[in-house]
Design an enzyme around this catalytic site. Sequence first.
Site, PDB file in Angstrom:
ATOM      1  CG  MET A 109      -1.857  -1.143   1.285  1.00  0.00           C
ATOM      2  SD  MET A 109      -3.282  -0.845   2.335  1.00  0.00           S
ATOM      3  CE  MET A 109      -2.560  -0.508   3.888  1.00  0.00           C
ATOM      4  CB  SER A 158      -1.231   8.350   6.732  1.00  0.00           C
ATOM      5  OG  SER A 158      -0.145   8.160   7.595  1.00  0.00           O
ATOM      6  CB  ALA A 216     -11.911   6.396  -1.537  1.00  0.00           C
ATOM      7  CD  GLN A 272      -8.132 -10.888  11.610  1.00  0.00           C
ATOM      8  OE1 GLN A 272      -9.259 -11.223  11.946  1.00  0.00           O
ATOM      9  NE2 GLN A 272      -7.341 -11.693  10.929  1.00  0.00           N
ATOM     10  CD  GLU A 273      -5.110  -4.626   7.903  1.00  0.00           C
ATOM     11  OE1 GLU A 273      -5.679  -5.080   6.919  1.00  0.00           O
ATOM     12  OE2 GLU A 273      -4.523  -3.534   7.912  1.00  0.00           O
ATOM     13  NE  ARG A 329      24.223  -4.732  37.024  1.00  0.00           N
ATOM     14  CZ  ARG A 329      25.338  -4.925  36.326  1.00  0.00           C
ATOM     15  NH1 ARG A 329      25.713  -6.153  35.995  1.00  0.00           N
ATOM     16  NH2 ARG A 329      26.079  -3.907  35.963  1.00  0.00           N
ATOM     17  CD  GLN A 372      17.602   4.937  32.523  1.00  0.00           C
ATOM     18  OE1 GLN A 372      17.538   4.991  31.302  1.00  0.00           O
ATOM     19  NE2 GLN A 372      18.487   5.611  33.229  1.00  0.00           N
ATOM     20  N   GLY A 415       0.930  -0.220  10.514  1.00  0.00           N
ATOM     21  CA  GLY A 415      -0.456  -0.657  10.767  1.00  0.00           C
ATOM     22  C   GLY A 415      -1.380   0.512  11.065  1.00  0.00           C
TER      23      GLY A 415
HETATM   24  C1  LIG Z   1       8.932  -1.622   9.522  1.00  0.00           C
HETATM   25  C2  LIG Z   1       7.794  -1.160   8.672  1.00  0.00           C
HETATM   26  C3  LIG Z   1       7.042  -2.084   7.967  1.00  0.00           C
HETATM   27  C4  LIG Z   1       6.011  -1.658   7.134  1.00  0.00           C
HETATM   28  N1  LIG Z   1       5.320  -2.581   6.388  1.00  0.00           N
HETATM   29  C5  LIG Z   1       4.423  -2.157   5.471  1.00  0.00           C
HETATM   30  C6  LIG Z   1       3.784  -3.080   4.566  1.00  0.00           C
HETATM   31  O1  LIG Z   1       4.002  -4.291   4.647  1.00  0.00           O
HETATM   32  N2  LIG Z   1       2.948  -2.587   3.630  1.00  0.00           N
HETATM   33  C7  LIG Z   1       2.665  -1.254   3.512  1.00  0.00           C
HETATM   34  O2  LIG Z   1       1.898  -0.892   2.639  1.00  0.00           O
HETATM   35  N3  LIG Z   1       3.249  -0.356   4.353  1.00  0.00           N
HETATM   36  C8  LIG Z   1       4.112  -0.775   5.319  1.00  0.00           C
HETATM   37  N4  LIG Z   1       4.707   0.124   6.157  1.00  0.00           N
HETATM   38  C9  LIG Z   1       4.423   1.530   5.989  1.00  0.00           C
HETATM   39  C10 LIG Z   1       3.542   2.112   7.074  1.00  0.00           C
HETATM   40  O3  LIG Z   1       2.242   1.607   6.967  1.00  0.00           O
HETATM   41  C11 LIG Z   1       3.632   3.624   6.909  1.00  0.00           C
HETATM   42  O4  LIG Z   1       4.944   4.014   7.293  1.00  0.00           O
HETATM   43  C12 LIG Z   1       2.594   4.354   7.717  1.00  0.00           C
HETATM   44  O5  LIG Z   1       1.311   4.090   7.242  1.00  0.00           O
HETATM   45  C13 LIG Z   1       2.845   5.868   7.678  1.00  0.00           C
HETATM   46  O6  LIG Z   1       3.015   6.315   6.366  1.00  0.00           O
HETATM   47  P1  LIG Z   1       4.290   7.252   6.016  1.00  0.00           P
HETATM   48  O7  LIG Z   1       5.489   6.584   6.546  1.00  0.00           O
HETATM   49  O8  LIG Z   1       4.251   7.572   4.583  1.00  0.00           O
HETATM   50  O9  LIG Z   1       4.048   8.546   6.864  1.00  0.00           O
HETATM   51  P2  LIG Z   1       3.053   9.732   6.478  1.00  0.00           P
HETATM   52  O10 LIG Z   1       1.748   9.167   6.068  1.00  0.00           O
HETATM   53  O11 LIG Z   1       3.755  10.663   5.573  1.00  0.00           O
HETATM   54  O12 LIG Z   1       2.886  10.424   7.907  1.00  0.00           O
HETATM   55  C14 LIG Z   1       3.853  11.344   8.428  1.00  0.00           C
HETATM   56  C15 LIG Z   1       3.333  11.863   9.769  1.00  0.00           C
HETATM   57  O13 LIG Z   1       2.072  12.507   9.542  1.00  0.00           O
HETATM   58  C16 LIG Z   1       1.147  12.011  10.483  1.00  0.00           C
HETATM   59  N5  LIG Z   1      -0.237  12.039   9.987  1.00  0.00           N
HETATM   60  C17 LIG Z   1      -0.738  11.332   8.954  1.00  0.00           C
HETATM   61  N6  LIG Z   1      -2.055  11.560   8.846  1.00  0.00           N
HETATM   62  C18 LIG Z   1      -2.386  12.426   9.821  1.00  0.00           C
HETATM   63  C19 LIG Z   1      -3.593  13.038  10.234  1.00  0.00           C
HETATM   64  N7  LIG Z   1      -4.734  12.776   9.601  1.00  0.00           N
HETATM   65  N8  LIG Z   1      -3.566  13.886  11.288  1.00  0.00           N
HETATM   66  C20 LIG Z   1      -2.393  14.153  11.932  1.00  0.00           C
HETATM   67  N9  LIG Z   1      -1.222  13.594  11.593  1.00  0.00           N
HETATM   68  C21 LIG Z   1      -1.223  12.747  10.555  1.00  0.00           C
HETATM   69  C22 LIG Z   1       1.573  10.582  10.708  1.00  0.00           C
HETATM   70  O14 LIG Z   1       1.000  10.073  11.887  1.00  0.00           O
HETATM   71  C23 LIG Z   1       3.065  10.737  10.774  1.00  0.00           C
HETATM   72  O15 LIG Z   1       3.430  11.140  12.071  1.00  0.00           O
HETATM   73  C24 LIG Z   1       5.709  -0.279   7.040  1.00  0.00           C
HETATM   74  C25 LIG Z   1       6.433   0.652   7.789  1.00  0.00           C
HETATM   75  C26 LIG Z   1       7.475   0.230   8.590  1.00  0.00           C
HETATM   76  C27 LIG Z   1       8.235   1.259   9.379  1.00  0.00           C
END
Ligand SMILES: Cc1cc2nc3c(=O)[nH]c(=O)nc-3n(C[C@H](O)[C@H](O)[C@H](O)COP(=O)(O)OP(=O)(O)OC[C@H]3O[C@@H](n4cnc5c(N)ncnc54)[C@H](O)[C@@H]3O)c2cc1C
Length: 385
Positions: free
Chosen positions: A126, A133, A179, A242-243, A269, A337, A364
């Site tokens: 995704m 997000s 969407a 579920q997720e 310790r 800590q 997630g």
């Molecule tokens: C180890 C790891 C494994 C992952 N595995 C998968 C996977 O298998 N498949 C997959 O598709 N993705 C995966 N992801 C991606 C993960 O789902 C995304 O990192 C996450 O959804 C956030 O997207 P982004 O990193 O682009 O951050 P962004 O969406 O750019 O968000 C940046 C910041 O903005 C904030 N923000 C976003 N929306 C809002 C809002 N409405 N209001 C206020 N703040 C907001 C966020 O909380 C965050 O702090 C993985 C990520 C990691 C770190």
Amino acid sequence: MIPRQIFTSEHESFRDTVRRFIEEQVTPFHAEWETAGQVPRSLWKKAGELGLLCVNVPEEYGGLGANFLYSAILIEEMARAGATGPTFYLHSDIVAPYLVEFGTEEQKRKWLPKMATGEVVVALGMSEPSGGSDVQSIRTQAIRDGDEYVINGQKVFITNGHSADLLLLACKTDPRQKAKGVSLILVETDRPGFTRGRKLEKIGCKAQDTSELFFSDLRVPVSNLLGTEGGGFGILMTQLAQERLIQAIRAVSAAEAALEWTRAYAADRKMFGQTLADFQNTRFTLANLHAQVLAQRVFVDRCMDLHAAGKLDPVDAASCKLVTTDLQFKVMDECLQFFGGWGYMWEYPIARAFADARMCRIGGGTAEVMKQIIANSLLPRPPKN
Ligand SMILES: Cc1cc2nc3c(=O)[nH]c(=O)nc-3n(C[C@H](O)[C@H](O)[C@H](O)COP(=O)(O)OP(=O)(O)OC[C@H]3O[C@@H](n4cnc5c(N)ncnc54)[C@H](O)[C@@H]3O)c2cc1C
């Protein structure tokens, strides 16, 4: 301790099998997999042989037809062991349910039995470099050309990205729409036009292969569409409870384990003629964390019970993910800590658990997205024109 009430003796004997599997097949090798940045395919096959993959999938498609609580046991035990490398939950409890619910008979027969044996490993694509997000704004396109979709674009942070044989890929089939333009497409990774990028270097969950994926004029038959064209966003929404519950189960189980490691370490310790456990700071900190984790254990168990009965509200699941992953990180930080310098050493499970926990407030669905979901249910806004 408040006794847990959701598991039967059959569940507990399944738990024994899971614990044995983790002790023998996972824990001794996990550090090696961290260096390799992925787990070997042989582990997936061993898990498949023991019936640990796709346990909720109906028997006619190779699963056990068991209820969610069996999956929960595997998720709990892997989290307790700090085994973040094998992402069985993503394969079995996040991707497989989409196929079970929305797959055609042909798709189910083709993929689910092989997923249950570990012959096929799956990933969910995704997130993109431009955002994770905001799934409605993804840019990867799947444009229809006769009986095929032509896919172009890029994904990032994809768990199992290096090992996956099959991707469940979110694409825009109508880039003009938000969407309603999102569709889910099954993409075999041996198709021309698919390339894997880097295995990304992470601060935790190091044995997971988290990758960039690229699609360049990749063609799949339209029969690879999951559900309806433009229905992908709606399909993704159906599995959110579920997720999020899965992340909450992982969080509370990992926190319980960390508290136990810390209790044992503090009792052993020695310093200043006493043990670390003798200081009031240690006793009060652990007591405080214990009380908070206990409260969340009861919350998570109640959510699991509701989910097994098909009654878990997605907003409650978001609340559960939000508070448990916040507390998980606090527990790991405060427990680390007590280990002093050893807590900062990768060889200590608490160091790994600290780094692993940081991801749980991001993956997630981020903590902020959970807050948005909860706030929207408390204070609904009128739809924008
Ligand atoms: C180890 C790891 C494994 C992952 N595995 C998968 C996977 O298998 N498949 C997959 O598709 N993705 C995966 N992801 C991606 C993960 O789902 C995304 O990192 C996450 O959804 C956030 O997207 P982004 O990193 O682009 O951050 P962004 O969406 O750019 O968000 C940046 C910041 O903005 C904030 N923000 C976003 N929306 C809002 C809002 N409405 N209001 C206020 N703040 C907001 C966020 O909380 C965050 O702090 C993985 C990520 C990691 C770190």
